[in-house]
Design a protein around this motif. Structure first.
Motif, PDB file in Angstrom:
ATOM      1  N   PHE A   1       0.857  -1.189   0.000  1.00 43.98           N
ATOM      2  CA  PHE A   1       0.000   0.000   0.000  1.00 43.98           C
ATOM      3  C   PHE A   1       0.894   1.241   0.000  1.00 43.98           C
ATOM      4  O   PHE A   1       2.081   1.167   0.306  1.00 43.98           O
ATOM      5  N   ARG A   2       0.273   2.378  -0.376  1.00 45.21           N
ATOM      6  CA  ARG A   2       1.039   3.626  -0.435  1.00 45.21           C
ATOM      7  C   ARG A   2       1.419   4.061   0.978  1.00 45.21           C
ATOM      8  O   ARG A   2       0.781   3.665   1.936  1.00 45.21           O
ATOM      9  N   GLN A   3       2.428   4.902   1.053  1.00 43.22           N
ATOM     10  CA  GLN A   3       2.803   5.456   2.358  1.00 43.22           C
ATOM     11  C   GLN A   3       2.730   6.971   2.219  1.00 43.22           C
ATOM     12  O   GLN A   3       3.742   7.619   1.962  1.00 43.22           O
ATOM     13  N   PRO A   4       1.527   7.558   2.350  1.00 37.17           N
ATOM     14  CA  PRO A   4       1.393   8.998   2.131  1.00 37.17           C
ATOM     15  C   PRO A   4       2.319   9.762   3.073  1.00 37.17           C
ATOM     16  O   PRO A   4       2.452   9.389   4.244  1.00 37.17           O
ATOM     17  N   ASP A   5       2.992  10.819   2.538  1.00 42.48           N
ATOM     18  CA  ASP A   5       3.985  11.464   3.408  1.00 42.48           C
ATOM     19  C   ASP A   5       3.392  12.542   4.308  1.00 42.48           C
ATOM     20  O   ASP A   5       4.052  13.029   5.207  1.00 42.48           O
ATOM     21  N   ARG A   6       2.128  12.949   4.051  1.00 45.57           N
ATOM     22  CA  ARG A   6       1.560  13.930   4.994  1.00 45.57           C
ATOM     23  C   ARG A   6       0.096  13.635   5.251  1.00 45.57           C
ATOM     24  O   ARG A   6      -0.593  13.037   4.410  1.00 45.57           O
ATOM     25  N   LEU A   7      -0.361  14.080   6.409  1.00 46.95           N
ATOM     26  CA  LEU A   7      -1.775  13.941   6.762  1.00 46.95           C
ATOM     27  C   LEU A   7      -2.535  15.120   6.182  1.00 46.95           C
ATOM     28  O   LEU A   7      -2.009  16.246   6.138  1.00 46.95           O
ATOM     29  N   LYS A   8      -3.760  14.922   5.755  1.00 43.39           N
ATOM     30  CA  LYS A   8      -4.600  16.066   5.371  1.00 43.39           C
ATOM     31  C   LYS A   8      -5.128  16.719   6.651  1.00 43.39           C
ATOM     32  O   LYS A   8      -5.059  16.135   7.733  1.00 43.39           O
ATOM     33  N   SER A   9      -5.728  17.904   6.502  1.00 42.88           N
ATOM     34  CA  SER A   9      -6.220  18.589   7.709  1.00 42.88           C
ATOM     35  C   SER A   9      -7.606  18.086   8.108  1.00 42.88           C
ATOM     36  O   SER A   9      -8.055  18.327   9.224  1.00 42.88           O
ATOM     37  N   SER A  10      -8.288  17.387   7.175  1.00 42.46           N
ATOM     38  CA  SER A  10      -9.595  16.821   7.562  1.00 42.46           C
ATOM     39  C   SER A  10      -9.899  15.573   6.731  1.00 42.46           C
ATOM     40  O   SER A  10      -9.392  15.412   5.608  1.00 42.46           O
TER      41      SER A  10
ATOM     42  N   TRP B   1      -2.480  -7.307   5.772  1.00 39.69           N
ATOM     43  CA  TRP B   1      -2.014  -6.791   4.479  1.00 39.69           C
ATOM     44  C   TRP B   1      -3.152  -6.794   3.453  1.00 39.69           C
ATOM     45  O   TRP B   1      -3.283  -5.849   2.669  1.00 39.69           O
ATOM     46  N   GLY B   2      -3.945  -7.847   3.443  1.00 35.60           N
ATOM     47  CA  GLY B   2      -5.027  -7.941   2.453  1.00 35.60           C
ATOM     48  C   GLY B   2      -6.043  -6.827   2.640  1.00 35.60           C
ATOM     49  O   GLY B   2      -6.421  -6.147   1.676  1.00 35.60           O
ATOM     50  N   TYR B   3      -6.485  -6.643   3.879  1.00 34.15           N
ATOM     51  CA  TYR B   3      -7.449  -5.562   4.124  1.00 34.15           C
ATOM     52  C   TYR B   3      -6.801  -4.198   3.860  1.00 34.15           C
ATOM     53  O   TYR B   3      -7.429  -3.299   3.311  1.00 34.15           O
ATOM     54  N   GLY B   4      -5.518  -4.053   4.275  1.00 38.63           N
ATOM     55  CA  GLY B   4      -4.829  -2.775   4.071  1.00 38.63           C
ATOM     56  C   GLY B   4      -4.707  -2.453   2.590  1.00 38.63           C
ATOM     57  O   GLY B   4      -5.037  -1.349   2.139  1.00 38.63           O
ATOM     58  N   ARG B   5      -4.267  -3.441   1.809  1.00 37.39           N
ATOM     59  CA  ARG B   5      -4.095  -3.198   0.369  1.00 37.39           C
ATOM     60  C   ARG B   5      -5.439  -2.897  -0.297  1.00 37.39           C
ATOM     61  O   ARG B   5      -5.547  -1.976  -1.104  1.00 37.39           O
ATOM     62  N   GLY B   6      -6.469  -3.655   0.095  1.00 38.15           N
ATOM     63  CA  GLY B   6      -7.793  -3.438  -0.501  1.00 38.15           C
ATOM     64  C   GLY B   6      -8.338  -2.054  -0.179  1.00 38.15           C
ATOM     65  O   GLY B   6      -8.961  -1.404  -1.034  1.00 38.15           O
ATOM     66  N   ALA B   7      -8.103  -1.598   1.045  1.00 36.34           N
ATOM     67  CA  ALA B   7      -8.576  -0.259   1.427  1.00 36.34           C
ATOM     68  C   ALA B   7      -7.783   0.794   0.672  1.00 36.34           C
ATOM     69  O   ALA B   7      -8.343   1.752   0.109  1.00 36.34           O
ATOM     70  N   ASP B   8      -6.471   0.618   0.622  1.00 41.31           N
ATOM     71  CA  ASP B   8      -5.585   1.570  -0.062  1.00 41.31           C
ATOM     72  C   ASP B   8      -5.949   1.682  -1.549  1.00 41.31           C
ATOM     73  O   ASP B   8      -6.050   2.782  -2.097  1.00 41.31           O
ATOM     74  N   GLN B   9      -6.214   0.545  -2.176  1.00 37.13           N
ATOM     75  CA  GLN B   9      -6.549   0.572  -3.614  1.00 37.13           C
ATOM     76  C   GLN B   9      -7.835   1.348  -3.875  1.00 37.13           C
ATOM     77  O   GLN B   9      -8.047   1.872  -4.958  1.00 37.13           O
ATOM     78  N   ARG B  10      -8.685   1.438  -2.864  1.00 39.53           N
ATOM     79  CA  ARG B  10      -9.956   2.171  -3.024  1.00 39.53           C
ATOM     80  C   ARG B  10      -9.849   3.615  -2.551  1.00 39.53           C
ATOM     81  O   ARG B  10     -10.860   4.318  -2.470  1.00 39.53           O
ATOM     82  N   GLY B  11      -8.654   4.049  -2.151  1.00 38.17           N
ATOM     83  CA  GLY B  11      -8.451   5.469  -1.852  1.00 38.17           C
ATOM     84  C   GLY B  11      -8.263   5.814  -0.382  1.00 38.17           C
ATOM     85  O   GLY B  11      -7.976   6.960  -0.038  1.00 38.17           O
ATOM     86  N   VAL B  12      -8.425   4.817   0.511  1.00 39.89           N
ATOM     87  CA  VAL B  12      -8.204   5.081   1.939  1.00 39.89           C
ATOM     88  C   VAL B  12      -6.716   5.374   2.175  1.00 39.89           C
ATOM     89  O   VAL B  12      -5.855   4.759   1.546  1.00 39.89           O
ATOM     90  N   GLU B  13      -6.412   6.327   3.058  1.00 42.09           N
ATOM     91  CA  GLU B  13      -5.007   6.599   3.394  1.00 42.09           C
ATOM     92  C   GLU B  13      -4.618   5.835   4.655  1.00 42.09           C
ATOM     93  O   GLU B  13      -5.332   5.889   5.660  1.00 42.09           O
TER      94      GLU B  13
ATOM     95  N   HIS C   1      -1.780   5.583   7.505  1.00 37.54           N
ATOM     96  CA  HIS C   1      -0.633   6.307   8.078  1.00 37.54           C
ATOM     97  C   HIS C   1      -0.060   5.523   9.247  1.00 37.54           C
ATOM     98  O   HIS C   1      -0.675   5.460  10.306  1.00 37.54           O
ATOM     99  N   GLN C   2       1.112   4.921   9.009  1.00 37.90           N
ATOM    100  CA  GLN C   2       1.781   4.222  10.109  1.00 37.90           C
ATOM    101  C   GLN C   2       2.611   5.238  10.893  1.00 37.90           C
ATOM    102  O   GLN C   2       2.779   6.381  10.475  1.00 37.90           O
ATOM    103  N   GLN C   3       3.142   4.827  12.014  1.00 38.75           N
ATOM    104  CA  GLN C   3       3.950   5.720  12.873  1.00 38.75           C
ATOM    105  C   GLN C   3       3.196   7.015  13.176  1.00 38.75           C
ATOM    106  O   GLN C   3       3.768   8.098  13.189  1.00 38.75           O
ATOM    107  N   THR C   4       1.901   6.900  13.358  1.00 41.56           N
ATOM    108  CA  THR C   4       1.065   8.078  13.626  1.00 41.56           C
ATOM    109  C   THR C   4       0.188   7.763  14.827  1.00 41.56           C
ATOM    110  O   THR C   4      -0.786   7.015  14.718  1.00 41.56           O
TER     111      THR C   4
END
Ligand code: FAD
Ligand code: PYC
Length: 413
Positions: free
Chosen positions: A20-29, A186-198, A200-203
């Motif tokens: 899954f992607r590792q977005p580098d920043r959080l959005k504000s909402s 991993w399966g749930y994470g990848r499936g969520a990520d592929q559908r646009g969910v962000e 964020h680990q280490q958060t």
């Protein structure tokens, strides 16, 4: 080491896509924030996106995905519970497990083995008969079996238990299964990520903002987020999160330990549980014996392992399987089990509007991962508890309407 592997290790450009992607920043909402990147939080994110088109969702994980109880559990999946509410709920989960590998296009190593809960006393046998009857009534495949039938399924077992705890029978549950826990995250994470969910680990969530009894946002180690919906799925960390919103609960947290042997040739097909001996065991596809016992007998918010646990577990395993006296233990670990007084979960809406809870999973929540994801996604999307979880609401404790699941929750406590 094969040359290809060495080449792969030394190059900086790893061409394989990440899970899954590792977005580098959080959005504000976000429309919704899910606290906890274990199986439950990720499954809820997956079904929110897939079934309700809610994709402006962030999953916040203080450490790494699946690093909590999801990656520490012994993966027993079954629906042979004691209460009708429990049996129906876990049965739906077992149904959902069947298609998951295909849904994810990822091998979860879901393996149906059959599950024996051994009875060494008349009292245990009586509870097993009760469970079998409740199960059959709801259409779940469970039956009482004799010592001869146990011996046939597991010829290596000493049914006298070295003479001091003879086995009188067992509850047999043919659908009992095991699966690969990391792959579920991993399966749930990848499936969520592929559908646009962000994701964020280490958060880490450090605070939850509430105005006029309604959630408005979360404060994290990487900044503040506005959101009208927060789902809390943090297992052993639940008391800390509930403190942030001022909700009291009867949860208590105990360590639950487990360990694994060196790999051996396949010899154990079924899953074996003995409540009286406080021990259970299954053999993975890799040949390791995965073993566990009851909770540590005191409240502690820690994942340390102990020698006491290993010694006791080994002694009980040798009662059942004396030939294992030379087997080596290769790893040992612990998780933090969020226990409820009635050994049933706490799920659904809470007195804080927009704050949803998926907790009280103690020693029994891995098997429920798919059904929790489905029912919590429904609950968050509709702001109404899914019918399968209505009996598990947190306010049952103030109404004294407990769901007595202790006799079936896992090993013995
Ligand atoms: P977790 O997987 O624990 O995920 C919660 C996540 O929240 C963690 O990753 C944590 O880091 C994160 N988090 C916590 N606080 C914060 C914060 N402030 N901010 C951001 N993130 C945060 N169940 C079964 O059904 N069968 C079994 O055989 C079984 N065996 C078990 C054996 C052991 C040794 C243990 C410990 C448990 C066992 N269980 C079993 C229970 C099962 O593991 C859990 O109930 C289940 O994994 C809970 O999943 P979860 O996603 O809710 O929690
Ligand atoms: O839920 O079946 C279970 C279980 C077994 C060991 C820990 N949990």
């Amino acid at each position: 080491m094969p040359l290809n592997l060495l080449r792969f290790a030394l190059t900086k450009d790893h061409p394989e896509p990440r899970m899954f992607r590792q977005p580098d920043r959080l959005k504000s909402s976000y429309d919704a924030v899910i606290i906890g990147g274990g199986g439950h939080g990720l499954a809820a994110a997956y079904y929110l996106a897939r079934d309700y088109g809610m994709t402006d969702v962030a999953v916040l994980e203080r450490s790494y995905l699946g690093g909590g109880n999801t990656g520490r559990n012994t993966t027993i999946i079954r629906s042979n519970y004691l209460t009708p509410e429990g049996v129906k709920f876990y049965d739906e989960s077992v149904r959902l497990w069947q298609d998951l590998s295909q849904d994810f296009d990822l091998n979860l190593f879901y393996s149906t083995r059959g599950h024996f809960t051994l009875a060494h006393t008349d009292a245990t046998l009586r509870t097993m008969r009760w469970r079998a009857e409740t199960n059959k009534h709801i259409g779940v495949n469970s039956e009482l079996v004799s010592p001869d039938e146990i011996q046939e399924a597991c010829p290596q077992m000493d049914l006298t238990c070295n003479g001091h705890a003879p086995i009188l029978g067992a509850l047999y549950h043919a659908p009992g299964s095991i699966a690969r826990h990391d792959a579920v995250a991993w399966g749930y994470g990848r499936g969520a990520d592929q559908r646009g969910v962000e994701i964020h680990q280490q958060t880490e969530v450090l605070g939850i903002q509430v105005k006029s009894d309604r959630v408005t946002g979360v404060e994290t180690s990487r900044g503040t987020i506005e959101t009208p919906r927060v789902l809390c799925a943090v297992a052993g960390f639940t008391p800390r999160l509930l403190q942030m919103v001022g909700i009291r609960s009867p949860l208590y947290v105990h360590p639950l330990q487990a360990l694994v042997s060196e790999p051996m040739k396949p010899w154990l097909n079924p899953i074996i549980v003995s409540g009286n001996l406080h021990v259970y065991v299954s053999q993975t596809a890799r040949g390791e014996l995965v073993m566990g016992a009851s909770l540590d007998p005191y409240e502690l918010h820690s994942t340390r392992s102990t020698l006491d646990f290993t010694e006791e577990l080994a002694a009980h395993m040798l009662d059942l399987f004396p030939f294992l006296s030379h087997a080596k233990i290769v790893r040992q670990w612990a998780g933090m089990a969020d226990m409820t007084p009635d050994f049933a979960p706490m799920m659904g809406r809470t007195p804080i509007a927009g704050f949803y809870l998926d907790a009280g999973w103690g020693t029994w929540g891995f098997k429920a991962t798919p059904v929790c994801g489905k029912t919590m996604a429904y609950t968050v999307a509709n702001d109404r508890a899914h019918e399968l979880i209505q009996d598990f609401s947190i306010d049952r404790f103030t109404r004294y309407e407990l769901i007595g699941e202790k006799g079936a929750a896992s090993v013995a406590h």
